[in-house]
Motif scaffolding. Structure first.
Motif: not given
Length: 544
Positions: A402-414, A481-486, A494-504
């Motif tokens: 599960x990835x939250x807003x702002x998390x960075x990853x690499x996929x297919x060299x990007x 172990x992950x820090x969040x700010x309100x 919950x900070x890791x609860x599912x979110x979307x543009x409609x329900x940020x």
């Protein structure tokens, strides 16, 4: 017997004949010089357009995502001296080159723009902070500083923006010119050219004495100067009553053209009128200028573009792409300059497109050969696109994570950054459009990269999130172990609860920079809290 026997050629007829022959010679000579001048102007290349981008102002401008030909070439600004270390180049005095790569992802975003065929010019100086040559007085260190920027971003063109108090610094001007000449020689030996533009303030009456001297200094030190770009903006009292911003800009360019003709002639470079126009550029400040009452309108942009086309101006820029949009309804006083909007109703029109006009040249076409995203080869099989954790700056994307807003990853060299909560969404899904995808492409994985090592925050740095507690905006918590700010007040979300543009989500993961700052603060607090080996007692010394 002669055919003209008995006729004499009068002095009047002789004078008319000589005059006619002289006129023919002068016309022929003038035409030949005009042809030569036109050919020389063409040799300078096609006229080009590139808008300035303030690389450090927030919100960051996504220059790596050009929306048209008018936005694919940019002048990134500004490289200036570090306030504490004059010979150390920084972006806006706020980020070292390494910090800009880390916190702004600048290197990757530049690579991404080039992948799409865009060009990058870097500007040194500006109205605020100190340009390198002003603060760095060591010639060798100054050359090293300029070189570090040119080599890091593999530049083919740079822009030297000299204004304010630094423009009058003659010693700095000489140091700058010596460094530029040396750098051009170095690049030439390496088989890479380096084109240099000088950007200067201007009035309707032309360049100031300091501005003229800046050009002369460059020429005196054998700098191969590509051109002089004048800032057609912020005229203040130099603009006469009733003189429009367009008329003032045309007057400024016309007078600068005359002045530069004298400067080049004084340097032994007899360039023609057309060549001189091709060695000039204009940069207006779109919309509301810094001077109250000065507004550069859409009509003025059309007029300046037409004038540039008529004269064969070599370059057009603008300040800035960050501002090329209508201000929102929540910005009530458009007479106050904004870094993020123009202050005029653009009605869906962009200043960039108007100012670019019919210019087809490119500032930096030879810098990087454009490649498709994921340059390892999308059509060459999965093996060519395989990601190696050892050479990836961020973790490899995992469909079970599960990835939250702002998390960075690499996929297919990007590299990608999550726009909102996501689980199982492939970053480079070709079916999902950009707006619907929870991922935003940042740019390619760069050669030589290693995993970014983020410090771990000690347990207890922030309280563990509690579902029964009400949180206010700005409070920080830890979860797994992950820090969040309100972002706003909330209870039970919950900070890791599912979110979307409609329900940020009311929570935002701390940025990498914020985590580093927090880790440094925690380390300092731990160090200060440790008891001293001497029990905190001061050692007595003998009085002398």
């Amino acid at each position: 017997m002669s055919r003209f026997d008995g006729r004499r050629l009068s002095w009047t007829r002789l004078t008319v004949l000589v005059g006619a022959l002289t006129a023919l010679v002068l016309v022929g000579t003038s035409s030949w010089h005009s042809v030569q001048d036109s050919q020389a102007a063409e040799a300078n290349g096609d006229a080009w357009y590139a808008g300035y981008v303030d690389a450090t102002v927030t919100p960051l401008h996504a220059f790596e995502q050009p929306t048209s030909k008018a936005t694919r070439d940019v002048v990134l600004s500004f490289i200036v001296s570090d306030p504490q270390q004059g010979c150390r180049p920084t972006w806006g005095s706020a980020y070292s080159l390494d910090a800009a790569a880390d916190e702004l992802d600048l290197d990757r975003r530049i690579a991404r723009l080039r992948q799409q065929g865009g060009s990058v010019v870097v500007s040194f100086g500006g109205a605020v902070n100190s340009e390198l040559a002003t603060a760095c007085t060591d010639a060798a260190e100054l050359l090293k500083a300029y070189r570090s920027v040119v080599e890091r971003y593999d530049l083919r063109m740079i822009d030297l923006d000299n204004e304010g108090a630094g423009l009058a610094d003659r010693a700095a001007a000489s140091r700058r010119a010596v460094a530029m000449h040396a750098l051009q020689v170095e690049r030439a030996k390496a088989g890479k050219d380096l084109r240099v533009w000088l950007t200067l303030p201007v009035a309707p009456s032309g360049l100031s004495e300091d501005g003229r001297r800046a050009v002369e200094t460059m020429l005196d030190h054998d700098v191969d100067l590509s051109g002089v770009n004048v800032m057609t903006m912020d005229y203040g009292a130099s603009r006469t009553t009733g003189q429009s911003m367009l008329d003032a800009s045309i007057a400024a360019l016309t007078e600068t053209h005359r002045q530069l003709g004298q400067v080049y002639a004084g340097a032994g470079q007899d360039v023609g009128s057309s060549t001189l126009w091709r060695r000039m550029g204009a940069t207006p400040m779109i919309g509301q200028n810094d001077v109250p009452g000065e507004v550069f309108s859409l009509a003025a942009a059309r007029g300046l573009s037409a004038f540039a086309d008529q004269k064969g101006l070599g370059r057009m820029s603008m300040w800035s792409l960050n501002r090329d949009r209508t201000c929102g309804a929540n910005y009530p006083d458009v007479t106050v300059v904004s870094n993020s909007c123009s202050g005029v109703d653009q009605g869906g029109t962009s200043f960039a497109k108007l100012l670019r006009g019919d210019m087809t040249g490119r500032p930096d076409t030879s810098a990087v050969t454009p490649v498709v995203p994921g340059s390892a080869g999308r059509g060459q099989g999965e093996e060519a696109r395989a990601d190696d954790p050892a050479t990836s700056p961020y973790p490899i994307w995992d469909e079970e994570t599960t990835y939250v807003e702002g998390t960075r990853v690499v996929w297919h060299r990007n590299a990608y950054v999550a726009k909102w909560w996501t689980l199982g969404d492939v970053p480079d899904d070709p079916v999902v459009d950009t707006a619907s995808s929870p991922w935003q492409l940042v740019g390619p994985v760069l050669e030589g990269e290693k995993p970014v090592a983020l410090p771990k925050l000690p347990r207890g740095t922030y309280p563990t999130w509690d579902q029964d507690r009400s949180y206010r905006k700005g409070e920080r918590v830890m979860m797994g172990g992950t820090p969040f700010t309100a972002k706003w007040a909330s209870t039970g979300v919950s900070p890791d609860a599912q979110a979307s543009r409609e329900q940020p989500s009311p929570w935002r993961r701390l940025t990498d920079a914020e985590i580093r700052t927090a880790a440094q603060a925690a380390a300092k607090a731990t160090k200060d809290a440790k008891p001293r080996k001497d029990g905190g007692k001061k050692k007595r010394t003998n009085d002398r």
